[in-house]
Design a protein around this motif. Structure first.
Motif, PDB file in Angstrom:
ATOM      1  N   TYR A 132       0.823  -1.194   0.000  1.00 40.11           N
ATOM      2  CA  TYR A 132       0.000   0.000   0.000  1.00 40.11           C
ATOM      3  C   TYR A 132       0.860   1.248   0.000  1.00 40.11           C
ATOM      4  O   TYR A 132       2.004   1.238   0.457  1.00 40.11           O
ATOM      5  CB  TYR A 132      -0.905   0.038   1.247  1.00 40.11           C
ATOM      6  CG  TYR A 132      -1.660  -1.234   1.484  1.00 40.11           C
ATOM      7  CD1 TYR A 132      -2.699  -1.599   0.635  1.00 40.11           C
ATOM      8  CD2 TYR A 132      -1.337  -2.070   2.550  1.00 40.11           C
ATOM      9  CE1 TYR A 132      -3.398  -2.763   0.853  1.00 40.11           C
ATOM     10  CE2 TYR A 132      -2.024  -3.238   2.771  1.00 40.11           C
ATOM     11  CZ  TYR A 132      -3.056  -3.590   1.915  1.00 40.11           C
ATOM     12  OH  TYR A 132      -3.742  -4.743   2.123  1.00 40.11           O
TER      13      TYR A 132
ATOM     14  N   GLN B 270      -2.778   4.653   2.146  1.00 39.06           N
ATOM     15  CA  GLN B 270      -3.566   3.428   2.204  1.00 39.06           C
ATOM     16  C   GLN B 270      -3.186   2.590   3.418  1.00 39.06           C
ATOM     17  O   GLN B 270      -4.044   1.998   4.086  1.00 39.06           O
ATOM     18  CB  GLN B 270      -3.359   2.627   0.914  1.00 39.06           C
ATOM     19  CG  GLN B 270      -3.991   3.250  -0.322  1.00 39.06           C
ATOM     20  CD  GLN B 270      -3.645   2.507  -1.596  1.00 39.06           C
ATOM     21  OE1 GLN B 270      -2.600   1.848  -1.672  1.00 39.06           O
ATOM     22  NE2 GLN B 270      -4.498   2.612  -2.598  1.00 39.06           N
TER      23      GLN B 270
ATOM     24  N   ASN C 241      -4.796   4.103   6.411  1.00 38.51           N
ATOM     25  CA  ASN C 241      -6.230   3.786   6.415  1.00 38.51           C
ATOM     26  C   ASN C 241      -6.471   2.349   6.867  1.00 38.51           C
ATOM     27  O   ASN C 241      -7.397   2.065   7.640  1.00 38.51           O
ATOM     28  CB  ASN C 241      -6.799   4.006   5.016  1.00 38.51           C
ATOM     29  CG  ASN C 241      -8.292   3.695   4.972  1.00 38.51           C
ATOM     30  OD1 ASN C 241      -9.095   4.397   5.555  1.00 38.51           O
ATOM     31  ND2 ASN C 241      -8.638   2.617   4.285  1.00 38.51           N
ATOM     32  N   TYR C 242      -5.611   1.448   6.419  1.00 41.12           N
ATOM     33  CA  TYR C 242      -5.699   0.044   6.827  1.00 41.12           C
ATOM     34  C   TYR C 242      -5.542  -0.072   8.348  1.00 41.12           C
ATOM     35  O   TYR C 242      -6.341  -0.724   9.030  1.00 41.12           O
ATOM     36  CB  TYR C 242      -4.607  -0.742   6.095  1.00 41.12           C
ATOM     37  CG  TYR C 242      -4.428  -2.152   6.574  1.00 41.12           C
ATOM     38  CD1 TYR C 242      -5.180  -3.192   6.046  1.00 41.12           C
ATOM     39  CD2 TYR C 242      -3.487  -2.465   7.557  1.00 41.12           C
ATOM     40  CE1 TYR C 242      -5.005  -4.490   6.484  1.00 41.12           C
ATOM     41  CE2 TYR C 242      -3.310  -3.755   8.003  1.00 41.12           C
ATOM     42  CZ  TYR C 242      -4.071  -4.776   7.456  1.00 41.12           C
ATOM     43  OH  TYR C 242      -3.908  -6.055   7.897  1.00 41.12           O
TER      44      TYR C 242
ATOM     45  N   THR D  27     -11.949   5.534   2.621  1.00 37.76           N
ATOM     46  CA  THR D  27     -10.769   6.286   3.043  1.00 37.76           C
ATOM     47  C   THR D  27     -11.155   7.748   3.197  1.00 37.76           C
ATOM     48  O   THR D  27     -12.008   8.268   2.457  1.00 37.76           O
ATOM     49  CB  THR D  27      -9.622   6.140   2.031  1.00 37.76           C
ATOM     50  OG1 THR D  27      -8.463   6.805   2.545  1.00 37.76           O
ATOM     51  CG2 THR D  27      -9.982   6.756   0.674  1.00 37.76           C
TER      52      THR D  27
ATOM     53  N   ILE E 110     -12.815   2.903  -1.260  1.00 37.64           N
ATOM     54  CA  ILE E 110     -11.526   2.452  -1.782  1.00 37.64           C
ATOM     55  C   ILE E 110     -11.778   1.766  -3.132  1.00 37.64           C
ATOM     56  O   ILE E 110     -12.722   0.980  -3.286  1.00 37.64           O
ATOM     57  CB  ILE E 110     -10.866   1.495  -0.791  1.00 37.64           C
ATOM     58  CG1 ILE E 110     -10.509   2.265   0.501  1.00 37.64           C
ATOM     59  CG2 ILE E 110      -9.638   0.830  -1.386  1.00 37.64           C
ATOM     60  CD1 ILE E 110     -10.002   1.390   1.598  1.00 37.64           C
ATOM     61  N   THR E 111     -10.969   2.079  -4.112  1.00 35.38           N
ATOM     62  CA  THR E 111     -11.170   1.535  -5.456  1.00 35.38           C
ATOM     63  C   THR E 111     -10.250   0.347  -5.707  1.00 35.38           C
ATOM     64  O   THR E 111      -9.149   0.255  -5.160  1.00 35.38           O
ATOM     65  CB  THR E 111     -10.914   2.603  -6.521  1.00 35.38           C
ATOM     66  OG1 THR E 111      -9.572   3.091  -6.376  1.00 35.38           O
ATOM     67  CG2 THR E 111     -11.896   3.757  -6.381  1.00 35.38           C
ATOM     68  N   CYS E 112     -10.742  -0.568  -6.534  1.00 32.98           N
ATOM     69  CA  CYS E 112      -9.955  -1.707  -7.001  1.00 32.98           C
ATOM     70  C   CYS E 112      -9.555  -1.453  -8.455  1.00 32.98           C
ATOM     71  O   CYS E 112     -10.149  -0.607  -9.149  1.00 32.98           O
ATOM     72  CB  CYS E 112     -10.801  -2.994  -6.933  1.00 32.98           C
ATOM     73  SG  CYS E 112     -11.108  -3.549  -5.227  1.00 32.98           S
TER      74      CYS E 112
ATOM     75  N   GLY F  43      -8.924  -2.760  -1.432  1.00 29.44           N
ATOM     76  CA  GLY F  43      -8.704  -2.321  -2.798  1.00 29.44           C
ATOM     77  C   GLY F  43      -8.243  -3.439  -3.713  1.00 29.44           C
ATOM     78  O   GLY F  43      -7.606  -3.181  -4.743  1.00 29.44           O
TER      79      GLY F  43
END
Length: 777
Positions: free
Chosen positions: A52, A56, A59-60, A623, A648-650, A698
Motif C-alpha cells: 500500500y 492506504q 487507512n488500513y 478512506t 476504496i477503489t480496485c 482495494g
C-alpha cells in the motif's frame, strides 16, 4: 478481538506488561482472517497480502487497529526487527513530515533527537525531500533503521493497537503507554487511575472575615479560590486571596480582621475618663466619656468615638476652673486674694481690711465656690465710733467726680471708690465674658481733673481659624458675634456620591478652637467587581478603588464573546449600573459525520464551541479525504473543510477474451462493494471464478478468469458432419485428439477446482458446497 481480511501477525503479538516484555500467542490464523487473544495492551500487527501507499497503509491500520506504529524505545525496534518477516520493500511506520517537522502522526508528538533512528545519511539521503518513513527489517546492514521515502511507494503496513483510548485520563492527564497497559500522568491537582479524583484542601472556616469562594472542580478542591474582605472599621492581617494548591495546601494562612486602632486617650487634668471598648482598647467603635472634678467645667466634646479612619470624632477636651465675678476692695478698705486655679476662680480666697478710722462691716474673707459664686456678702468699711463726734464739727472737702462708667457689651465693670462713686481716686477694672477678649485698657482711674485715664475698652468675640468646605463637600455657617468667631456654628455636607466622614457640625469655642476634627468627604463605595470567567476587567477609578465614579470595562479572552454590558459604573447609591456580564465561547457550525464515516468530538466550553475538537474516521472500505480532525477557532470557523469518505477503489476489470463482464457498483465504478460477474460466449467455458468482489483493501477476491474453447462441443460437431466410413477412418486420428482434449479438460478442471476450493492460497473468505463446486465445473 480484532479481525481484518488479508492480515497476519508478527508470529507473536507484542504486549507490554508491568513485569517486562511479554509475547502473547495468536489464537488462530485462517482464511486471511486473524483472531487475536484479547489483551488490554499495546500490540503490533502487519498485513501479508498487498502493498500500500502510505495513506492506504494508514487507512488500513486505522480501520482495523489504532494507527501506523509509533515506536517508543529501542527495545521495541529490536523486537520488531527480530519478529517481523523480511519484505523486500519493507514496512511503513507512523512518522511523517508535518510543517517541516518529523512527527508521530498517531500521537501528534514531534520526533525527538533521543528517539531518532535514522540510517546513515538519512533523512533525505536522496535530497528529494521525502515526507514518509519506512523501517528496515532484517536488512543485511543497518537493520531496524529508518529511511525517508516517497509516500506514493507501496509497502507493508505496520500497525499497532493502543491501550490509550480517545480522550483518556478524564482529560486531566496524559495517557502514557506502558508495559502491559497504560498509565495516566495526571496534571497537577488531579490523581487516581484515570485522574478522576481532585486534590482536596481543608474547608476554610474563617472567623470575623468575609469570604467569597469559587470552586471550578468541587467544594474546596484544587484551584478553588477564596477572596477575603473586612467590614468597615477593620483591617485585614494576611493575604487577600487564597488558592488550593496541588499539594493539598492553601497558598497562605486564613487572614484575620482586626479593629482599626485610634490613639490612646487620657483623662484631662482635673478630669476623668470613662471608656467602653467593643473590639479592644481604643479601637474602632470604642466610646470615651469625659468629665471634670467639682469646681471645673469641661471645655470641648463630652464624648469621643473611634472611627473607621483611626481618628476620634473630636479634639481632646480640657477642664477649666469655674470662675467667680472679680472682687474689688471696699471703700476705705483693701483686698488681698490668693488664686489656686486662676484669678477669681474656684478655690480663690480674698481677705478684706479697712483703713485707719474705719471698721470692717461683713466677712473678713470670701471663697469662690464650685457654683461660681462667692461665700458671704460683700463687706464695707464704716467710720469707727470713737472720733465721729469730732468729725461732725469739722468741714470735710468734697472729692471731684468723673463721668459714670458702664460695662461694655459682653463685659463687666468692677470699681473701687476711695472718695465716693466715680470720684477722684476711683478705679474701675474691665473684664469680658467667656469667649470675648478685652480691647483696650484693663482699668481706668478718675483723675483730679475729673477725667478717666485711657480710652473706653470693648469686648470683641474671640475668633477661630477660618473653615473651608471639604473636597467634594459644602460648608454652611451661622455667626452670632462675627465671622468664624465665638459662638459660630458650621454645618458640613457632601456632594452626591460622597459620604461625610467626621462630625456634621463644629462650633467655635471660647478658647478660639473648633469642636471636633475637620471632616472629609469620601466617595461612596460599590461592591468589588471581578473579571468574568474567561474574561478580563479594566477599571478606572476617579475617587478610589470601586467607588463612586469608577468605571469598569469588561472584555473576553480570544474565542469568547461578551454577553451583557461592556462597562459598568459605580453610582451615588453604592450600586453598579446593569448586571454582571459573562463570556460565552464562540460557536462554530454544528458538524455531522460524513457519509460512511464517524465523528468523535471533545468539547471544552460547550458543544461545537471554541476549542472543540472533532476527529473524523471512515467505515471499513472507505478512506478519508480531507483533514483527520477539525478545531473550532476563535473566529467561529473550523480549521478546515469537512472531510468526506470515499470508497476504496480496485483496479478496473475487463472482460476476458471470448467473454463478457457484467458489474454492479454500490459506491462507484470498481470501488469497495462492487461485484463483477464473468461469462463466456457459446463454445467457450469459463476457467476461474464467475464473480469477483472489490474488498476493503482495494483488491479483488480472485484473479481474472479466462474463456477456453469447449472440447466436447467440438467432438459433437465432428460426429454430426462425418459419415460412418469417414468416422472409421478418422477414428484413429480422433482417438488421439479425444485423449488430448480429455486430458486438457481434466487439467482445466483441476485448475478451476483449485480456484474454487476454499482451502487454496488464492481463495477469499467463504465456503463453497460440493453442489456449487460441481456446477462451476
Amino acid at each position: 478481538m480484532g479481525t481484518a481480511p488479508g492480515l497476519r501477525s508478527a508470529g507473536r503479538t507484542w504486549a507490554l506488561s508491568s513485569h517486562g516484555i511479554c509475547y502473547l500467542g495468536i489464537a488462530a490464523i485462517a482464511w486471511g482472517i486473524i483472531t487475536q487473544l484479547e489483551v488490554s495492551a499495546w500490540t503490533y500487527h502487519y498485513s501479508d497480502q498487498g502493498d500500500y501507499t502510505w495513506e492506504q497503509a494508514r487507512n488500513y491500520c486505522q480501520t482495523f487497529f489504532t494507527d501506523l506504529v509509533a515506536i517508543q524505545n529501542k527495545q521495541e525496534i529490536e523486537y520488531l526487527n527480530k519478529s517481523l518477516p523480511f519484505y523486500r520493500r519493507y514496512y511503513w511506520i507512523g512518522i511523517r513530515k508535518l510543517s517541516g517537522t518529523w512527527t508521530w502522526v498517531g500521537t501528534k508528538k514531534a520526533l525527538t533527537k533521543e528517539a531518532e533512528n535514522w540510517a546513515v545519511g538519512e533523512p533525505n539521503n536522496r535530497h528529494s525531500n521525502q515526507d514518509c518513513v519506512e523501517i528496515y527489517i532484517k536488512r543485511p546492514f543497518e537493520s531496524g533503521k529508518w529511511n525517508d521515502e516517497s509516500c506514493n511507494r507501496r509497502k507493508k503496513a505496520l500497525c499497532y493497537r493502543a491501550s490509550c483510548q480517545p480522550f483518556p485520563c478524564s482529560q486531566r492527564g496524559e495517557c502514557v503507554e506502558t508495559i502491559g497497559s497504560y498509565r495516566c500522568d495526571c496534571y497537577p491537582g488531579f490523581h487516581g487511575p484515570e485522574c478522576e479524583d481532585v486534590v482536596q484542601c481543608t474547608e476554610l472556616k474563617p472567623k470575623g472575615v468575609q469570604m467569597n469562594c469559587s470552586h471550578p472542580y468541587g467544594h474546596f478542591s484544587y484551584n478553588s479560590t477564596c477572596v477575603f474582605e473586612c467590614q468597615e472599621g477593620f483591617e485585614r492581617q494576611g493575604a487577600s486571596t487564597l488558592r488550593c494548591l496541588p499539594s493539598q495546601q492553601w497558598s497562605a494562612d486564613i487572614p484575620m480582621c482586626t479593629a482599626i486602632t485610634c490613639p490612646v486617650l487620657s483623662a484631662p487634668e482635673r478630669g476623668e475618663l470613662n471608656c467602653s471598648h467593643l473590639h479592644g482598647d481604643f479601637t474602632f467603635g470604642s466610646k470615651c466619656a469625659f468629665s471634670c472634678q467639682t469646681g471645673f467645667t469641661l471645655m470641648g466634646l463630652k464624648s469621643h468615638e473611634c472611627m473607621a479612619t483611626g481618628s476620634w470624632t473630636g479634639d481632646a477636651p480640657r477642664c477649666e476652673a469655674i470662675t467667680c465675678p472679680a472682687l474689688s476692695a471696699p471703700d476705705q478698705g483693701k483686698l488681698n486674694c490668693s488664686h489656686l486655679h486662676g484669678d477669681f476662680a474656684f478655690s480663690s480666697t480674698c481677705a478684706f481690711s479697712c483703713q485707719t478710722g474705719f471698721a470692717l462691716m461683713g466677712p473678713e474673707t470670701r471663697n469662690c465656690t464650685a457654683t461660681g459664686t462667692w461665700t458671704g456678702n460683700a463687706p464695707r468699711c464704716a467710720v469707727s465710733q470713737s472720733p465721729r463726734s469730732c468729725l461732725e464739727y469739722i468741714s470735710v472737702p468734697t472729692a471731684i467726680t468723673c463721668p459714670v462708667l458702664s460695662a461694655s457689651d459682653q463685659g463687666e465693670l468692677n470699681c473701687s471708690h476711695v472718695h465716693g462713686d466715680f470720684a477722684f481716686g476711683s478705679t474701675c477694672a474691665f473684664s469680658c465674658h467667656m469667649g470675648f477678649a478685652l480691647m483696650g485698657p484693663e482699668s481706668r482711674e478718675c483723675t483730679a481733673t475729673g477725667t478717666w485715664t485711657g480710652n473706653t475698652p470693648q469686648c470683641k468675640a474671640i475668633t477661630c481659624p477660618v473653615l473651608s468646605a471639604p473636597d467634594w463637600g459644602e460648608l454652611n455657617c451661622s455667626h452670632l458675634h462675627g465671622d468664624f468667631a465665638f459662638g459660630s456654628t458650621c454645618l458640613f455636607s457632601c456632594q452626591t456620591g460622597f459620604a461625610l466622614m467626621g462630625p456634621e457640625s463644629r462650633e467655635c469655642m471660647a478658647m478660639g478652637t473648633w469642636t471636633g476634627d475637620a471632616p472629609h468627604c469620601e466617595a461612596v463605595a460599590c461592591p468589588m467587581l471581578s473579571a468574568p470567567d474567561q474574561g478580563k476587567l479594566n477599571c478606572s477609578h476617579l475617587h478610589g478603588n470601586f467607588t463612586f465614579g469608577s468605571t469598569c470595562a469588561f472584555s473576553c479572552q480570544t474565542g469568547f464573546t461578551l454577553m451583557g454590558l461592556k462597562s459598568r459604573e459605580c453610582t451615588a447609591m453604592g450600586t453598579w449600573t446593569g448586571d454582571s456580564p459573562r463570556c460565552e465561547a464562540v460557536a462554530c457550525p454544528m458538524l455531522s459525520a460524513p457519509d460512511q464515516g464517524k465523528l468523535n468530538c471533545s468539547h471544552l466550553h460547550g458543544n461545537f464551541t471554541f476549542r472543540s475538537t472533532c476527529a473524523f474516521s471512515c467505515q471499513t472500505g472507505f478512506t478519508l479525504m480531507g483533514p483527520e480532525s477539525l478545531e473550532c477557532t476563535a473566529m467561529g470557523t473550523w480549521t478546515g473543510d469537512s472531510p468526506r469518505c470515499e470508497a476504496i477503489t480496485c483496479p478496473e476489470l475487463s472482460a476476458p477474451d471470448w467473454g463478457e463482464l457484467n458489474c454492479s457498483h454500490l459506491h462507484g465504478d470498481f470501488a469497495f462493494g462492487s461485484t463483477c460477474a464473468f461469462s463466456c460466449q457459446t463454445g467457450f467455458a469459463l476457467m476461474g471464478l464467475e464473480s469477483h468482489k472489490c474488498t476493503a483493501m482495494g483488491t479483488w477476491t480472485g484473479e481474472t478468469p479466462q474463456c477456453k474453447e469447449d472440447g466436447a462441443l467440438f467432438l459433437k460437431q465432428v460426429l454430426a458432419y462425418s459419415s460412418g466410413t469417414a468416422l472409421a477412418v478418422a477414428g484413429v486420428v480422433l482417438s488421439g485428439m479425444l485423449i488430448a482434449l480429455i486430458a486438457k479438460r481434466l487439467s482445466d478442471r483441476e485448475e478451476k477446482k483449485k480456484l474454487l476450493n476454499p482451502t487454496s492460497d488464492l481463495g477469499s473468505p467463504g465456503i463453497f458446497t460440493n453442489a456449487a463446486y460441481d456446477a462451476n465445473l
